[in-house]
Design a protein around this motif. Structure first.
Motif, short mmCIF file in Angstrom:
data_model
loop_
_atom_site.label_atom_id
_atom_site.label_comp_id
_atom_site.label_asym_id
_atom_site.label_seq_id
_atom_site.Cartn_x
_atom_site.Cartn_y
_atom_site.Cartn_z
N THR A 1 0.79 -1.23 0.00
CA THR A 1 0.00 0.00 0.00
C THR A 1 0.82 1.28 0.00
O THR A 1 0.25 2.36 0.13
CB THR A 1 -0.94 0.02 1.23
N ALA A 2 2.13 1.20 -0.16
CA ALA A 2 2.96 2.41 -0.20
C ALA A 2 4.16 2.15 -1.10
O ALA A 2 4.78 1.10 -1.04
CB ALA A 2 3.43 2.80 1.20
N GLY A 3 4.48 3.14 -1.94
CA GLY A 3 5.62 3.00 -2.83
C GLY A 3 5.30 2.18 -4.07
O GLY A 3 4.15 2.12 -4.51
N ARG A 4 6.32 1.56 -4.62
CA ARG A 4 6.20 0.80 -5.87
C ARG A 4 6.52 -0.67 -5.62
O ARG A 4 7.23 -1.01 -4.68
CB ARG A 4 7.14 1.37 -6.93
N PRO A 5 6.04 -1.55 -6.48
CA PRO A 5 6.29 -2.98 -6.28
C PRO A 5 7.74 -3.36 -6.58
O PRO A 5 8.44 -2.66 -7.32
CB PRO A 5 5.33 -3.64 -7.26
#
Length: 289
Positions: free
Chosen positions: A70-74
């Motif tokens: 739910t935060a940042g990039r994969p």
């Protein structure tokens, strides 16, 4: 290691290692002070690589995986986890993720792929995680809880966070919670059922969670009260914190105040002895074995 002299064993866990240099620095200072015995790493965030030094610098600390959806990039290639990200390639915020999961718009195979990618990245820099949890408790959703537990078991991560709250004051708290917050109590009962299933499958977890009071004196009092609970005598209890160093521009706001207060409390090396004086031993997740 002998625990018999201590009515309460307390795991203090710092979440969000890897999120930023100021958070990493604060957590490391608290680990060095001694009361903090566990931290969990966000493997998809910019500072995750600094976890490579944690086991050498803090051999008695438990290092966990803070799975983040739910935060940042994969970590996985975006085209392989497309349902997890928005048009800019970033994870959906927690509220949007929960809504999309409940509507069937998040593909479970994408979640599996990203969880494994984050595990692989952390294992490469810091070795096998000692425990796991998720950022913003995103796994506390129907089917997603059991899916995440299954992945952790496949990856041989032995322990996880318990989400059973130990409500205080003790006397009459359960009844009052049912009357005042019936939906919260009902949710807690559902999660307790999920947790019991995870334990039957071999997953270890603390006896429950407690919240950090606003002062050191409050922590001492709270620990003494929790030590009287039968559940707390069977397994350690976990206290979750989010310490961070703050710049002058970041020192306003409720979250910044909480982070600064937790940092000030946990960086004091005398806290270990003050807790021990009232029968509280700080431990890591190894105490669950």
């Amino acid at each position: 290691m002998s625990y018999h002299r201590y009515p309460l064993r307390l795991i203090i866990t710092a979440d969000d290692y890897g999120a930023s240099p100021r958070i990493n620095a604060a957590i490391e200072a608290c680990l060095a002070a001694g009361a903090l015995r566990a931290t969990c790493v966000m493997a998809n965030m910019p500072g995750y690589g600094e976890a490579s030094r944690l086991r050498q610098q803090f051999p008695d600390a438990s290092i966990g995986l803070h799975w983040n959806l739910t935060a940042g990039r994969p970590v996985a290639p975006p085209d392989q986890v497309a349902s997890l990200i928005d048009g800019q390639g970033r994870f959906w915020p927690a509220a949007a993720f929960r809504r999309r999961w409940l509507l069937g718009r998040i593909a479970p195979e994408h979640v599996l792929r990203e969880l494994r990618a984050q595990y692989d990245r952390l294992a490469l820099v810091a070795g096998q995680p000692d425990f796991w949890n998720t950022h913003q408790n995103i796994h506390l959703l129907p089917q997603l809880f059991s899916l995440t537990v299954a992945v952790a078991r496949q990856l041989a991560i032995p322990a996880m966070r318990s989400h059973q709250r130990l409500w205080l004051p003790l006397r009459g708290a359960s009844l009052r919670d049912r009357l005042i917050q019936p939906l919260a109590w009902l949710k807690g009962q559902v999660i307790a059922g999920w947790a019991a299933a995870a334990v039957r499958q071999g997953m270890r977890m603390p006896a429950g969670l407690i919240g950090l009071p606003e002062s050191e004196a409050g922590l001492i009092t709270l620990a003494q009260m929790v030590a009287q609970m039968p559940r707390a005598r069977v397994a350690p209890v976990e206290l979750v914190v989010h310490p961070a160093l703050q710049s002058a521009a970041e020192r306003s706001g409720a979250l910044a105040e909480v982070q600064a207060r937790e940092y000030a409390l946990l960086r004091d090396p005398s806290l270990v002895d003050r807790l021990a004086a009232v029968g509280v031993q700080t431990v890591g997740f190894e105490a669950l074995a």
